[in-house]
Structures are given as structure tokens and as C-alpha cells.
Design a protein around this motif. Sequence first.
Motif, mmCIF file in Angstrom:
data_model
loop_
_atom_site.group_PDB
_atom_site.id
_atom_site.type_symbol
_atom_site.label_atom_id
_atom_site.label_comp_id
_atom_site.label_asym_id
_atom_site.label_seq_id
_atom_site.Cartn_x
_atom_site.Cartn_y
_atom_site.Cartn_z
ATOM 1 N N GLY A 183 1.657 5.489 -8.625
ATOM 2 C CA GLY A 183 0.828 6.241 -7.693
ATOM 3 C C GLY A 183 -0.631 6.329 -8.082
ATOM 4 O O GLY A 183 -1.401 7.061 -7.451
ATOM 5 N N LYS A 184 -1.047 5.575 -9.101
ATOM 6 C CA LYS A 184 -2.446 5.630 -9.557
ATOM 7 C C LYS A 184 -3.360 4.714 -8.758
ATOM 8 O O LYS A 184 -4.582 4.814 -8.858
ATOM 9 C CB LYS A 184 -2.522 5.252 -11.039
ATOM 10 C CG LYS A 184 -1.769 6.190 -11.963
ATOM 11 C CD LYS A 184 -1.843 5.690 -13.412
ATOM 12 C CE LYS A 184 -1.061 6.594 -14.347
ATOM 13 N NZ LYS A 184 -1.102 6.089 -15.750
ATOM 14 N N VAL A 185 -2.770 3.796 -7.997
ATOM 15 C CA VAL A 185 -3.526 2.820 -7.226
ATOM 16 C C VAL A 185 -3.003 2.806 -5.792
ATOM 17 O O VAL A 185 -1.778 2.812 -5.579
ATOM 18 C CB VAL A 185 -3.394 1.405 -7.850
ATOM 19 C CG1 VAL A 185 -4.087 0.364 -6.984
ATOM 20 C CG2 VAL A 185 -3.971 1.388 -9.257
ATOM 21 N N GLY A 186 -3.916 2.776 -4.827
ATOM 22 C CA GLY A 186 -3.498 2.869 -3.441
ATOM 23 C C GLY A 186 -3.041 1.569 -2.817
ATOM 24 O O GLY A 186 -2.134 1.566 -1.973
ATOM 25 N N MET A 187 -3.655 0.435 -3.221
ATOM 26 C CA MET A 187 -3.333 -0.859 -2.615
ATOM 27 C C MET A 187 -3.377 -1.942 -3.693
ATOM 28 O O MET A 187 -4.255 -1.922 -4.558
ATOM 29 C CB MET A 187 -4.362 -1.236 -1.529
ATOM 30 C CG MET A 187 -4.470 -0.298 -0.375
ATOM 31 S SD MET A 187 -5.727 -0.882 0.837
ATOM 32 C CE MET A 187 -7.254 -0.632 -0.090
ATOM 33 N N ILE A 188 -2.457 -2.880 -3.610
ATOM 34 C CA ILE A 188 -2.499 -4.053 -4.477
ATOM 35 C C ILE A 188 -2.103 -5.276 -3.661
ATOM 36 O O ILE A 188 -1.480 -5.164 -2.610
ATOM 37 C CB ILE A 188 -1.582 -3.939 -5.712
ATOM 38 C CG1 ILE A 188 -0.110 -3.809 -5.283
ATOM 39 C CG2 ILE A 188 -2.008 -2.801 -6.622
ATOM 40 C CD1 ILE A 188 0.872 -3.961 -6.439
ATOM 41 N N GLU A 189 -2.466 -6.420 -4.181
ATOM 42 C CA GLU A 189 -2.054 -7.683 -3.594
ATOM 43 C C GLU A 189 -1.073 -8.347 -4.544
ATOM 44 O O GLU A 189 -1.246 -8.284 -5.767
ATOM 45 C CB GLU A 189 -3.277 -8.579 -3.400
ATOM 46 C CG GLU A 189 -2.971 -9.942 -2.836
ATOM 47 C CD GLU A 189 -4.162 -10.878 -2.921
ATOM 48 O OE1 GLU A 189 -3.956 -12.047 -3.324
ATOM 49 O OE2 GLU A 189 -5.286 -10.446 -2.607
ATOM 50 N N TYR A 209 0.822 -1.216 0.000
ATOM 51 C CA TYR A 209 0.000 0.000 0.000
ATOM 52 C C TYR A 209 0.854 1.263 0.000
ATOM 53 O O TYR A 209 1.983 1.287 0.499
ATOM 54 C CB TYR A 209 -0.983 0.006 1.166
ATOM 55 C CG TYR A 209 -0.380 -0.052 2.548
ATOM 56 C CD1 TYR A 209 -0.182 1.117 3.289
ATOM 57 C CD2 TYR A 209 -0.039 -1.269 3.146
ATOM 58 C CE1 TYR A 209 0.350 1.063 4.572
ATOM 59 C CE2 TYR A 209 0.490 -1.327 4.426
ATOM 60 C CZ TYR A 209 0.686 -0.154 5.133
ATOM 61 O OH TYR A 209 1.220 -0.207 6.394
ATOM 62 N N ASN A 210 0.281 2.290 -0.598
ATOM 63 C CA ASN A 210 0.905 3.593 -0.729
ATOM 64 C C ASN A 210 0.510 4.417 0.495
ATOM 65 O O ASN A 210 -0.650 4.817 0.634
ATOM 66 C CB ASN A 210 0.415 4.251 -2.025
ATOM 67 C CG ASN A 210 1.060 5.593 -2.302
ATOM 68 O OD1 ASN A 210 1.382 6.329 -1.382
ATOM 69 N ND2 ASN A 210 1.199 5.915 -3.584
ATOM 70 N N GLY A 258 4.017 0.497 2.205
ATOM 71 C CA GLY A 258 3.740 -0.372 3.325
ATOM 72 C C GLY A 258 3.535 -1.804 2.868
ATOM 73 O O GLY A 258 3.101 -2.052 1.740
ATOM 74 N N ILE A 259 3.863 -2.740 3.732
ATOM 75 C CA ILE A 259 3.692 -4.167 3.465
ATOM 76 C C ILE A 259 2.945 -4.770 4.646
ATOM 77 O O ILE A 259 3.257 -4.478 5.801
ATOM 78 C CB ILE A 259 5.051 -4.876 3.294
ATOM 79 C CG1 ILE A 259 5.872 -4.214 2.191
ATOM 80 C CG2 ILE A 259 4.852 -6.361 2.990
ATOM 81 C CD1 ILE A 259 7.314 -4.704 2.122
ATOM 82 N N ALA A 260 1.957 -5.624 4.345
ATOM 83 C CA ALA A 260 1.170 -6.214 5.425
ATOM 84 C C ALA A 260 0.618 -7.563 4.992
ATOM 85 O O ALA A 260 0.532 -7.864 3.793
ATOM 86 C CB ALA A 260 0.006 -5.279 5.797
#
Length: 297
Positions: free
Chosen positions: A123-129, A13-14, A147-149
Motif C-alpha cells: 500500500g506504499k505505492v498507488g500505481m505500478i507497471e 493500481y490501488n 485495478g488492472i488496465a
Amino acid sequence: SVPFNKSVRALYYNTKRFADGGLDPERPPATWDDYLNYARRITKDTNGDGRPDIWGTAGQINAWTFGNLLLENGGRFLDPSTDLVAFNGPEGVEALKFMKKLLADSVGFVASGFEYQNDFLAGKVGMIEGSTVSIAFMAGKYTFPMGIAPLPAGKLKGMTIAGTNVVIFNKATPAEQEAAWEFIKWFTDTEQTAKWAAGTYYVPIRRSAFDTDVLKQKFEAFPGLRETFNQLDYASFEPKIAGWYAGRRYLDEKAIEVALKGNEDPARALDEAAQRANTEIRRLKRLQEKLGLSSGS
């Protein structure tokens, strides 16, 4: 057959997009509801053309993603009493409906290949898997604090391990088998698997590797990576029966793709994939019985 390059999924996540949406960058989404709500908060139409310029999330047609959601919802891939698929049960339908909410209902989109990863880096997408190995491909390419989670949980925590094994073939000569075994013992010892994990972001295959300096340094450099690797504590694996390879393809093509890219009802799409997968499972089972092979051969 011994585990080799194994990986689990991670949420990337950004943190700037989190802050812009009024979200705490130190608190990644922990549940499905969180994930959806965070995606809604991040999604923005900045130029007023009626279409988001910044998306909450994005992804691809991926049976691995669906499988984790299925397990998190209390479902299973196969019925253990029949070895026929069970992914089209109520738990699977709910899982696919959730994927559709994320990737087809205004807060996310489905991309071809790994374009969603490039959009995240831009920066066009806030979160990816993505796989933990995605870190190696994204390193040095993002200009924001990343961030990594672990993946957000559903009713349960769930994770399937992916990757390959290293194998000693029974047709090798005794000398070759002995040499292969010596190599495997070396390659899979604590020191080597820790170096491998630190250099590739595949998970270590020994728990003792978590206590090595090389991995501790990596965990310090990438906060959240240790917790993501620790998804191994509740991880499982996809079915090992021969027919599952075809079943997985049908799950991708006949269920996930048509539900996310088209207007097919998730329940009907999963039933269609299940029917095709079961036909293949039964066919291969009959063939194995004819040849005198075990069901996992």
C-alpha cells in the motif's frame, strides 16, 4: 519457431489510493498526462517529514518500459534503412524524460529488482507497471481492491510483446520433428492456450481463446484483464537482429539507469547507448556476412 509464453505490460493500481486522492477508481489513467497527474494526486507526506510516505508510482530500470513509451511517442528501435538504432531520436528523448518525471521527480522512485511490487502490495505505492504475469505473483498478497488496465497512451497506443517461442530444430530427425509438430499443434490449439493463459496470465496466442469459458471466467474475476490482453491488437516486437541483444543491455545500463539514478541528461545518455549499440550491431553484421548468414540469424 512458434509463439509460446507471451506477455504484455499492464498498469496495476490501488483503488483505495485513487479514492484517497479524489480520483475515480473506475477511470484509470488513459494518457501520459493522466499518469503523471494521477501520480501527483496520490503522492502524500502523511507524517510531515518532507518525504512522501505514499508514492504515486514506482518502477525499475527496464528497457521494456522505455520501449513501449518510445513506440507510443511515434519512435522506433531501429532505422529500417540501416538496421542501426533510432531510439536516441527526439521521440526516445521525450520518452526517457517522461520516465524521469515519473520515477525521479518526487512522485515515484526506482527500486531494485521487484521491490517496487512489494511496496505496491504493502500500500506504499498507488500505481505500478508490470507484466500480465505479475498477477500470478501478486495474487492473494494484496489487501486492497486492485485495478488492472492497459498502459496509458502517448501520441499513439504502443506495446511490445515479450516472452519465448517453442522451436523445432532442423537438426532433429524427421521422426522427432514430426512428433514435435504434433505436440505444438495440440499445445497451441484454442483450448490449451486458453487454459495456459487462465493459469499463468500469459496472453493467449489464438484470438479464439478469448471466447472460451475458462478465459471469460478469468476476465470476470479480474476486470480490466481482457482490455489489457487486447493490447495485442496494436502490439509489435523488439528487433530480431543479433546486435539488438547487446543494444538492449546498453539501453538499460548506459541510458535508462544513468538518467534515472544519476544526473545524466537523457539525450546524452541515449546517444552514448546508441553509439555502443551501433558498434556491436556493425561488428555482428560483419561477422554474419563473413559466415554467409542472414542478418536475423
